[in-house]
Design a protein around this motif. Sequence first.
Motif, PDB file in Angstrom:
ATOM      1  N   VAL A  33       0.839  -1.185   0.000  1.00 12.51           N
ATOM      2  CA  VAL A  33       0.000   0.000   0.000  1.00 12.51           C
ATOM      3  C   VAL A  33       0.883   1.247   0.000  1.00 12.51           C
ATOM      4  O   VAL A  33       1.804   1.353   0.803  1.00 12.51           O
ATOM      5  CB  VAL A  33      -0.904   0.052   1.251  1.00 12.51           C
TER       6      VAL A  33
ATOM      7  N   LEU B  37      -2.444   0.231  -4.421  1.00 16.07           N
ATOM      8  CA  LEU B  37      -2.244  -1.101  -3.857  1.00 16.07           C
ATOM      9  C   LEU B  37      -1.588  -1.926  -4.962  1.00 16.07           C
ATOM     10  O   LEU B  37      -2.189  -2.148  -6.014  1.00 16.07           O
ATOM     11  CB  LEU B  37      -3.598  -1.693  -3.451  1.00 16.07           C
TER      12      LEU B  37
ATOM     13  N   VAL C 192       0.978  -5.529   3.360  1.00 18.96           N
ATOM     14  CA  VAL C 192      -0.213  -6.099   3.980  1.00 18.96           C
ATOM     15  C   VAL C 192      -0.449  -7.500   3.426  1.00 18.96           C
ATOM     16  O   VAL C 192      -0.014  -7.825   2.322  1.00 18.96           O
ATOM     17  CB  VAL C 192      -1.475  -5.220   3.739  1.00 18.96           C
TER      18      VAL C 192
ATOM     19  N   LEU D 235      -9.794  -2.862   0.949  1.00 22.02           N
ATOM     20  CA  LEU D 235      -8.701  -1.898   1.078  1.00 22.02           C
ATOM     21  C   LEU D 235      -8.583  -1.059  -0.200  1.00 22.02           C
ATOM     22  O   LEU D 235      -8.401   0.158  -0.141  1.00 22.02           O
ATOM     23  CB  LEU D 235      -7.395  -2.646   1.359  1.00 22.02           C
TER      24      LEU D 235
ATOM     25  N   TYR E 157      -5.885   3.642   7.612  1.00 20.86           N
ATOM     26  CA  TYR E 157      -4.735   3.226   8.422  1.00 20.86           C
ATOM     27  C   TYR E 157      -5.114   2.124   9.411  1.00 20.86           C
ATOM     28  O   TYR E 157      -4.296   1.242   9.704  1.00 20.86           O
ATOM     29  CB  TYR E 157      -4.106   4.417   9.143  1.00 20.86           C
TER      30      TYR E 157
ATOM     31  N   ILE F  45      -5.043  -0.965   7.285  1.00 17.82           N
ATOM     32  CA  ILE F  45      -3.653  -1.323   6.972  1.00 17.82           C
ATOM     33  C   ILE F  45      -2.995  -1.958   8.199  1.00 17.82           C
ATOM     34  O   ILE F  45      -2.292  -2.961   8.092  1.00 17.82           O
ATOM     35  CB  ILE F  45      -2.857  -0.086   6.495  1.00 17.82           C
TER      36      ILE F  45
ATOM     37  N   GLY G 275      -1.600  -5.545   8.224  1.00 18.74           N
ATOM     38  CA  GLY G 275      -0.165  -5.330   8.057  1.00 18.74           C
ATOM     39  C   GLY G 275       0.711  -6.420   8.631  1.00 18.74           C
ATOM     40  O   GLY G 275       0.341  -7.135   9.561  1.00 18.74           O
TER      41      GLY G 275
ATOM     42  N   THR H 175       4.986  -3.450   9.157  1.00 19.51           N
ATOM     43  CA  THR H 175       3.986  -2.417   8.876  1.00 19.51           C
ATOM     44  C   THR H 175       3.346  -1.937  10.168  1.00 19.51           C
ATOM     45  O   THR H 175       3.197  -0.725  10.383  1.00 19.51           O
ATOM     46  CB  THR H 175       2.913  -2.957   7.905  1.00 19.51           C
TER      47      THR H 175
END
Length: 116
Positions: free
Chosen positions: A9, A16, A28, A38, A80, A83, A87, A91
């Motif tokens: 991302v 993406l 991710v 996403l 976020y 993510i 993640g 991440t």
Amino acid sequence: MSSKKTLYVSVSNKSLDAEASMNEQLEVRGTAEELEELRRMLERLKKDDEATQFRAPIPYKSADHDKATDQFNGDLLKLYQAIYKLGTDETKAHIHDRNILNKLQNTDYEYPGYER
């Protein structure tokens, strides 16, 4: 159970991708459904960004507490959070170490000059 796929991302580019690039990207892992959600969030953020850019050149009207800005900020926080949920450890550490979620949840409107 659906298998998980790894994607990258870029929040600034609102993309993406299947391969990491030299730019900032967050890794991710998710199912096809999770990654599609996403992708939809990134598209929504693009639209929010377009809506807020029309406010920037108006010098006499503040964008603070603006509906378009509030929508962008809310969608950025949700992105976020997604993510972080999907993640990798790296991440999650990046988001945690930079305190991104907390900063997005707590605006600086309590500082002087932001009184209504």
